[in-house]
Write an enzyme that holds these catalytic residues in place. Structure first.
Site, PDB file in Angstrom:
ATOM      1  N   HIS A   1       4.298  -5.789   9.401  1.00  0.00           N
ATOM      2  CA  HIS A   1       3.876  -4.654   8.561  1.00  0.00           C
ATOM      3  C   HIS A   1       2.380  -4.730   8.283  1.00  0.00           C
ATOM      4  O   HIS A   1       1.937  -5.456   7.392  1.00  0.00           O
ATOM      5  CB  HIS A   1       4.666  -4.675   7.246  1.00  0.00           C
ATOM      6  CG  HIS A   1       4.523  -3.443   6.408  1.00  0.00           C
ATOM      7  ND1 HIS A   1       5.342  -3.164   5.346  1.00  0.00           N
ATOM      8  CD2 HIS A   1       3.665  -2.407   6.462  1.00  0.00           C
ATOM      9  CE1 HIS A   1       4.987  -2.024   4.774  1.00  0.00           C
ATOM     10  NE2 HIS A   1       3.959  -1.544   5.439  1.00  0.00           N
TER      11      HIS A   1
ATOM     12  N   ARG B   1      -4.899  -7.228  -3.146  1.00  0.00           N
ATOM     13  CA  ARG B   1      -6.023  -7.944  -2.520  1.00  0.00           C
ATOM     14  C   ARG B   1      -6.363  -9.147  -3.383  1.00  0.00           C
ATOM     15  O   ARG B   1      -6.279  -9.085  -4.609  1.00  0.00           O
ATOM     16  CB  ARG B   1      -7.255  -7.028  -2.423  1.00  0.00           C
ATOM     17  CG  ARG B   1      -6.986  -5.634  -1.865  1.00  0.00           C
ATOM     18  CD  ARG B   1      -6.877  -5.592  -0.360  1.00  0.00           C
ATOM     19  NE  ARG B   1      -6.350  -4.306   0.097  1.00  0.00           N
ATOM     20  CZ  ARG B   1      -7.105  -3.309   0.584  1.00  0.00           C
ATOM     21  NH1 ARG B   1      -8.397  -3.453   0.685  1.00  0.00           N
ATOM     22  NH2 ARG B   1      -6.523  -2.178   0.992  1.00  0.00           N
TER      23      ARG B   1
ATOM     24  N   GLU C   1       1.726  -6.932   4.984  1.00  0.00           N
ATOM     25  CA  GLU C   1       1.038  -5.677   4.723  1.00  0.00           C
ATOM     26  C   GLU C   1      -0.424  -5.906   4.345  1.00  0.00           C
ATOM     27  O   GLU C   1      -1.044  -5.068   3.680  1.00  0.00           O
ATOM     28  CB  GLU C   1       1.747  -4.845   3.640  1.00  0.00           C
ATOM     29  CG  GLU C   1       1.397  -3.367   3.734  1.00  0.00           C
ATOM     30  CD  GLU C   1       2.254  -2.446   2.870  1.00  0.00           C
ATOM     31  OE1 GLU C   1       3.185  -2.895   2.209  1.00  0.00           O
ATOM     32  OE2 GLU C   1       1.984  -1.230   2.907  1.00  0.00           O
TER      33      GLU C   1
ATOM     34  N   HIS D   1      -1.370  -2.157   8.221  1.00  0.00           N
ATOM     35  CA  HIS D   1      -1.957  -0.812   8.293  1.00  0.00           C
ATOM     36  C   HIS D   1      -3.451  -0.951   8.562  1.00  0.00           C
ATOM     37  O   HIS D   1      -4.097  -1.904   8.087  1.00  0.00           O
ATOM     38  CB  HIS D   1      -1.750  -0.050   6.972  1.00  0.00           C
ATOM     39  CG  HIS D   1      -0.317   0.193   6.621  1.00  0.00           C
ATOM     40  ND1 HIS D   1       0.454   1.133   7.270  1.00  0.00           N
ATOM     41  CD2 HIS D   1       0.483  -0.386   5.694  1.00  0.00           C
ATOM     42  CE1 HIS D   1       1.670   1.123   6.732  1.00  0.00           C
ATOM     43  NE2 HIS D   1       1.717   0.214   5.783  1.00  0.00           N
TER      44      HIS D   1
ATOM     45  N   HIS E   1       8.620  -3.415   1.971  1.00  0.00           N
ATOM     46  CA  HIS E   1       8.441  -3.856   0.581  1.00  0.00           C
ATOM     47  C   HIS E   1       9.721  -4.498   0.056  1.00  0.00           C
ATOM     48  O   HIS E   1      10.188  -4.188  -1.039  1.00  0.00           O
ATOM     49  CB  HIS E   1       8.008  -2.687  -0.320  1.00  0.00           C
ATOM     50  CG  HIS E   1       7.056  -1.750   0.351  1.00  0.00           C
ATOM     51  ND1 HIS E   1       7.387  -0.481   0.747  1.00  0.00           N
ATOM     52  CD2 HIS E   1       5.769  -1.922   0.749  1.00  0.00           C
ATOM     53  CE1 HIS E   1       6.361   0.093   1.343  1.00  0.00           C
ATOM     54  NE2 HIS E   1       5.365  -0.745   1.371  1.00  0.00           N
TER      55      HIS E   1
ATOM     56  N   TYR F   1       6.192   3.936  -3.306  1.00  0.00           N
ATOM     57  CA  TYR F   1       6.634   3.155  -2.141  1.00  0.00           C
ATOM     58  C   TYR F   1       7.973   2.465  -2.431  1.00  0.00           C
ATOM     59  O   TYR F   1       8.920   2.545  -1.647  1.00  0.00           O
ATOM     60  CB  TYR F   1       5.590   2.086  -1.787  1.00  0.00           C
ATOM     61  CG  TYR F   1       4.350   2.565  -1.060  1.00  0.00           C
ATOM     62  CD1 TYR F   1       3.958   3.901  -1.062  1.00  0.00           C
ATOM     63  CD2 TYR F   1       3.543   1.665  -0.377  1.00  0.00           C
ATOM     64  CE1 TYR F   1       2.806   4.311  -0.411  1.00  0.00           C
ATOM     65  CE2 TYR F   1       2.387   2.073   0.282  1.00  0.00           C
ATOM     66  CZ  TYR F   1       2.022   3.397   0.261  1.00  0.00           C
ATOM     67  OH  TYR F   1       0.883   3.790   0.905  1.00  0.00           O
TER      68      TYR F   1
ATOM     69  N   ALA G   1      -0.980   4.071   5.435  1.00  0.00           N
ATOM     70  CA  ALA G   1       0.147   4.905   5.013  1.00  0.00           C
ATOM     71  C   ALA G   1      -0.205   5.838   3.864  1.00  0.00           C
ATOM     72  O   ALA G   1       0.210   7.007   3.847  1.00  0.00           O
ATOM     73  CB  ALA G   1       1.327   4.013   4.626  1.00  0.00           C
ATOM     74  N   SER G   2      -0.976   5.343   2.908  1.00  0.00           N
ATOM     75  CA  SER G   2      -1.259   6.173   1.730  1.00  0.00           C
ATOM     76  C   SER G   2      -2.081   7.399   2.086  1.00  0.00           C
ATOM     77  O   SER G   2      -2.142   8.357   1.322  1.00  0.00           O
ATOM     78  CB  SER G   2      -1.980   5.352   0.663  1.00  0.00           C
ATOM     79  OG  SER G   2      -3.235   4.897   1.148  1.00  0.00           O
TER      80      SER G   2
ATOM     81  N   HIS H   1       8.696   4.848   5.337  1.00  0.00           N
ATOM     82  CA  HIS H   1       7.450   4.589   4.594  1.00  0.00           C
ATOM     83  C   HIS H   1       6.850   5.899   4.132  1.00  0.00           C
ATOM     84  O   HIS H   1       6.410   6.709   4.930  1.00  0.00           O
ATOM     85  CB  HIS H   1       6.459   3.836   5.489  1.00  0.00           C
ATOM     86  CG  HIS H   1       5.446   3.026   4.718  1.00  0.00           C
ATOM     87  ND1 HIS H   1       4.683   3.538   3.702  1.00  0.00           N
ATOM     88  CD2 HIS H   1       5.104   1.714   4.828  1.00  0.00           C
ATOM     89  CE1 HIS H   1       3.901   2.570   3.223  1.00  0.00           C
ATOM     90  NE2 HIS H   1       4.135   1.461   3.875  1.00  0.00           N
TER      91      HIS H   1
END
Lengths: 345, 345
Positions: A6, A294, A288, A8, A228, A199, A71-72, A183
């Site tokens: 996963h 972060r 992810e 992005h 998730h 999500y 994705a967002s 997703h």
């Protein structure tokens, strides 16, 4: 082999964001100039992952990441199907370039244009969606696809994924032998935070749709990945079992022939619960990164999304660990497995 | 003392359902007769709980249940504020009669009429809501209140609970010294199952609203109970911590001065996780029987919602166990505590 299932492209060169900004500006004001994706050099692409996903993956001992657009930013609730199509194509194209530059480190997972032509599902509403799925898999070499079960962006106006309206997309996934990662994208209200609520909510909602209605009797080889850590599902596994019994439906364990959860759960107790409740053969290692979280937990010093560390502390057999860390991903994504075999891996 | 902090009158005599049915019929067809609540005898009320909640509570060793109207039937998305008001009043009145018949076994938690006058929050949108809160607490003797953060029933059209628009309701809760249980109702789409998705999603969504924006700096003595084990929150506690850090917000642990989770989590691994992640002083014993799940796990023989059994298997100190099983509820619901002291308990 260690496969992060996963990822992005959250660090794409700014030209991609600028393209999207221009798209949205023109939607708001038709006199604005058409959106054009400015040239992105290979060096820019390399820099964008060498400093980020690739560096971190190497530091942590990962070997390959399944790589999808951010994705967002998919934004299926933005009401223009042509804009959605151009945005999905541009997003997938840059991901494809990264996977071509680093074929041993990345494999593509597609974003689909899912904005319905008339704001709601109707005849042919999935035509553009399926066309981009086919292009991504057959032309770009992608091995999986993100499917947004709520293109309205938190209004939940689409029918359940078990509804016949979705069948053409599932037929295409089966035909192409790619799993669908459930997703969602951004939300159209600040009341529902995309990463902190929508999500997880979507993961839970879709699982309950699968509990309520048959999908895999019609598509016995379809595979869905619920990311998730499955939202709230493993934590409330007893609730879903009890609800299924009350509704006269099969035990949710029956869904595990077709449904898989990833390990994007960012603390030790959550990962422990996931592996305690869900069979290891249904769990796919994933971080992810660089995604929702972060940096590092100031208490433990462990990066929030370094889920490999949490998994190393879970008591599993070697076979189970190998399955979770990579074997399951090769099984769920047969096109990835075929590519790895070609590479002699 | 063992206090089940989450119960609904899901077994009310049929006259109450018939009243609601008549309300909805008249909304659909204004020529239908006005809704009238037919007489319900004390014997009918007694029978409805003696055979159900009261029997089961006694069998399991519980001593008192916080008792609210049936949440899934609140139906704030049904678009008529006067209908919503009459429905909340009728629902609270029957609950109040039960608590009067069994003052040592039940204490009331109110349903509020939350249907906004113009379909969306505007000036005075909470006037009827707050009026019924006051009536429930000061006239009916209720000790808490259900607050639906999404009166639209899964469309999430209301602002976040941290928005100023909600302040009059929180002011009233503080003034009356009652906690608010964050609890949604039914959904306006079959895509989102009320019990299997919307309830859990709302728990998660509201917690993230609290992570994102200040509420308790403005209302330092306000207490919110997030039911169903906090939705997905404890399972994803690291995600919320990481998101808070990324957003420059305080660690979610700071919220635990004002936020409490109940134990409506229907299997052992889930309860174990809840108590591993959330301090015992923030956990309130609850079963929600007879609620989402009915009957027993065929594997273990334990009733799905017999959360007391799961809690007995958790390693806790005696002090922690006393707090979870009842002490915390007395602290979070001071009006309950006052009533129990009057009863010499």
């Amino acid at each position: 082999m260690i496969i992060d299932s996963h990822g992005h492209y959250t660090t794409a060169p700014g030209q991609l964001d600028a393209f999207r900004t221009a798209q949205l500006a023109r939607l708001a004001d038709p006199s604005a100039p058409p959106a054009v994706l400015a040239a992105i050099s290979d060096d820019e692409l390399r820099a964008s992952v060498e400093a980020n996903q690739l560096r971190i993956m190497r530091e942590r001992g990962g070997e390959l990441m399944l790589f999808a657009p951010k994705a967002s930013a998919m934004g299926h609730h933005v009401p223009d199907p042509d804009v959605a199509r151009a945005w999905a194509e541009a997003s997938n194209d840059v991901v494809a370039r990264v996977t071509a530059l680093y074929p041993e480190s990345f494999a593509g997972v597609a974003q689909l244009p899912q904005t319905p032509p008339d704001g709601a599902p109707g005849p042919g509403w999935l035509d553009a969606t399926i066309a981009e799925l086919r292009r991504s898999v057959t032309e770009l070499g992608f091995v999986g696809v993100l499917v947004n079960p709520d293109p309205s962006g938190s209004r939940w106006t689409a029918p359940a994924v078990t509804d016949e309206a979705w069948s053409p997309l599932w037929e295409a996934c089966v035909e192409l032998d790619v799993p669908a990662v459930v997703h969602v994208s951004g939300t159209c209200t600040t009341a529902v935070h995309p990463l902190g609520a929508h999500y997880l909510n979507a993961d839970t909602t879709v699982f309950m749709q699968l509990v309520e209605n048959d999908l895999f009797t019609r598509f016995p080889t379809l595979r869905l990945v619920i990311p998730h850590g499955g939202g709230a599902v493993p934590y409330h596994w007893g609730r879903f079992r009890g609800l299924a019994a009350r509704l006269g439906r099969p035990d949710p364990a029956e869904l595990l022939r077709n449904v898989f959860f990833d390990t994007c759960v960012y603390h030790q107790p959550g990962i422990d619960l996931l592996l305690r409740v869900v069979p290891a053969e249904n769990v796919l290692f994933a971080s992810e990164m660089l995604g929702a979280v972060r940096g590092a937990d100031p208490d433990s010093g462990v990066d929030w999304d370094d889920t490999k560390v949490y998994l190393e502390r879970v008591d599993m057999s070697d076979e189970q660990r190998d399955a979770v860390m990579g074997g399951n991903a090769r099984r769920v994504y047969p096109r990835l497995d075929a590519r790895l075999r070609e590479q002699g891996r």
